[in-house]
Design an enzyme around this catalytic site. Sequence first.
Site, PDB file in Angstrom:
ATOM      1  CG  ASN A 232     -15.683 -30.034  34.738  1.00  0.00           C
ATOM      2  OD1 ASN A 232     -15.403 -29.028  35.377  1.00  0.00           O
ATOM      3  ND2 ASN A 232     -16.471 -30.001  33.676  1.00  0.00           N
ATOM      4  N   GLY A 233     -15.838 -29.825  38.121  1.00  0.00           N
ATOM      5  CA  GLY A 233     -16.949 -29.342  38.941  1.00  0.00           C
ATOM      6  C   GLY A 233     -16.468 -29.018  40.339  1.00  0.00           C
TER       7      GLY A 233
ATOM      8  CD  GLU B  31     -12.638 -12.003  26.895  1.00  0.00           C
ATOM      9  OE1 GLU B  31     -12.772 -13.039  27.530  1.00  0.00           O
ATOM     10  OE2 GLU B  31     -13.528 -11.562  26.121  1.00  0.00           O
TER      11      GLU B  31
ATOM     12  CG  HIS C 241     -22.909  11.506  35.951  1.00  0.00           C
ATOM     13  ND1 HIS C 241     -23.492  12.585  36.581  1.00  0.00           N
ATOM     14  CD2 HIS C 241     -23.555  11.359  34.776  1.00  0.00           C
ATOM     15  CE1 HIS C 241     -24.472  13.058  35.817  1.00  0.00           C
ATOM     16  NE2 HIS C 241     -24.527  12.333  34.712  1.00  0.00           N
TER      17      HIS C 241
HETATM   18  C1  F6R Z   1     -15.968 -13.412  26.917  1.00  0.00           C
HETATM   19  C2  F6R Z   1     -16.624 -14.699  27.104  1.00  0.00           C
HETATM   20  C3  F6R Z   1     -17.326 -14.949  28.389  1.00  0.00           C
HETATM   21  C4  F6R Z   1     -18.604 -15.768  28.145  1.00  0.00           C
HETATM   22  C5  F6R Z   1     -19.270 -16.104  29.493  1.00  0.00           C
HETATM   23  C6  F6R Z   1     -20.580 -16.850  29.292  1.00  0.00           C
HETATM   24  O1  F6R Z   1     -15.371 -13.330  25.660  1.00  0.00           O
HETATM   25  O2  F6R Z   1     -16.573 -15.553  26.250  1.00  0.00           O
HETATM   26  O3  F6R Z   1     -17.607 -13.754  29.048  1.00  0.00           O
HETATM   27  O4  F6R Z   1     -19.480 -15.014  27.358  1.00  0.00           O
HETATM   28  O5  F6R Z   1     -18.398 -16.909  30.237  1.00  0.00           O
HETATM   29  O6  F6R Z   1     -20.397 -18.037  28.597  1.00  0.00           O
HETATM   30  P1  F6R Z   1     -21.615 -18.782  27.933  1.00  0.00           P
HETATM   31  O7  F6R Z   1     -22.153 -17.922  26.847  1.00  0.00           O
HETATM   32  O8  F6R Z   1     -21.039 -20.069  27.422  1.00  0.00           O
HETATM   33  O9  F6R Z   1     -22.648 -18.998  28.996  1.00  0.00           O
END
Ligand code: F6R
Length: 616
Positions: free
Chosen positions: A102-103, A492, A508
């Site tokens: 992962n990464g 989403e 605007h």
């Molecule tokens: C939208 C959603 C993402 C996360 C974003 C940050 O519903 O879940 O936009 O908010 O990927 O994730 P975290 O909060 O885990 O850093």
Amino acid sequence: MCGIVGYVGPQAAVEVVGEGLRRLEYRGYDSAGVALVAKGGVVTEKRAGKLANLTEAISQRSDINDQHTGIGHTRWATHGVPNDRNAHPHVSSNGRVAIIHNGIIENFTRLRAELEADGVELASDTDSECVAHLLERQLDTGGDLADAMRRVCNRLQGAFTLLAVHADAPDTVVGARRNSPLVAGVADGEYFLASDVAAFISHTRSAVELGQDQVVTISPDGLAITDFDGNPAAGKHFEVDWDASAAEKDGHDFFMFKEIAEQPKAVADTLRGRFAGTGEISLDEIRMSDQDFRDIDKVIIVACGTSYHAGMVAKYAIEHWNRLAVEVELASEFRYRDPILDRSTLVIAISQSGETMDTLMAVRHAKEQKARVLAISNTVGSTIPREADAVLYTRAGIEVAVASTKAFLTQLVACYLVGLHLAGVRGIKFADEVAAIVTELAATPDKIATVLSGMQPVRDLAAAMPNADRALFVGRHVGYPVAMEGALKLKELAYMHAEGFAAGELKHGPISLIEDGTPVIVVVPSPRGRSVLHDKVVSNIQEVKARGATVIAIAESGDDIISAHADHTVFLPVVPTLLAPLLTAVPMQVFAAELATAKGLDVDQPRNLAKSVTVE
Ligand code: F6R
């Protein structure tokens, strides 16, 4: 983002690893695979698409059954399209080493060229496969799999969690981590490695958090940890305080509906025990003194996606309560613009997962510049809270649906608490003033429950518009970030073109998007707040109505002026202006989830998305 599971123990590894992958599905993935090892060697199976494809392929195999050591992976594609070939595990040329990753390995182009120059034929387009070949080479020079892993890790740049198995060590899984999550589970005579505890929660709640740049070996004899140079190292033991049932759907069709319904409790849990009555809140871990908080002359909030929207709301509250300048920045942009910060800057990093790479990198940049970092996270022991100077944990419980709901509301609560804490410590607000706001906050769980009990009209509205191709969301003041969050949820989940705007910006430009029947969802400020805001939103509604929009207003109970202008009005309980997002966000979540359901979409796992975005 990619899910990782490893197992050694008495059970059939394919079963344990398969169950772990199912529990990690929420992270988002586009292919999956397993590698099992026994005396005869390593066997693998991998398939693009959902886990069902992998399960079907495994059921056709007579050689995958009773092995007791295995690794499994759900892949969210970065290098190479999602297909069977690029799915993990990847196997070395001699077929005796299998790895999952992962990464992103940033120096993979160089490593790949080096391997190819040596005659290695790579079977995939991934950065990850290099690791399998590098491990094989290191094993050829002597030592065991853990030695090889340490030597390979020292050559890798970027972010990685790796698990490897080797045909010569049929009782062993070796893992390694840098900038990417890995946690171990410990049970009687069996051990687990995973991206997060959800993977093994039905087997054990006893977990060990691995540190940065560590290699871990699990075998039936135990668990051994070293750093990348082979020096013994220790992990941090913790007990998981939720169980497998928390990760089930509780009678709902989708986790997201369950999580929306859990919001009153999540908010109440996040508030519980946090307020001492003296105007101070209890942070979970503080490596900052009150004087440090007093020395702050600027706040910068960094976050991504929904967490960024929570940060936008926090700006209004913290500035209003503290008369202190607050900037809010997308974490992915932050460090690349050379932001101005020093030791009197407080950087607040908001991250549900605590592992979002963009936010982690922003935190590291802030710390390099000597700024103080306070993390707001839902995941105890994750990387961002660990690296921050102070932590306030939200207590939303595990959030499985990819789209964030209860985590968002609890992030708002945490931001309010931080704003009040700063105001108290810095002497800007008297304790009784802080207490009055906290009392209002304490009343919000019941009000959120009231909102939830009145959502049928919102469900009906959503169910009636599965064919709409776009929607606009507008709001002013704290309603503006909520509008952006409403649009994000719709994009989403329902794959619809949706945009959130400050209502004043409509004329605007965006107003030209409006055609006959275009749905416009308006977050209306309270008429009891600054009346100028309410009046302006009434004008904005008239502007869009005049161009044919269908207006759905989210307004405060008793706001008859709005209902006279909007096509549909959803009334919410009365709440102080700055706390209103705790209520106004809820109909947006329900609307998006219902619309996605009406379109027959997978509400929990929208296409292309991952729950935990552990690459930049
Ligand atoms: C939208 C959603 C993402 C996360 C974003 C940050 O519903 O879940 O936009 O908010 O990927 O994730 P975290 O909060 O885990 O850093």
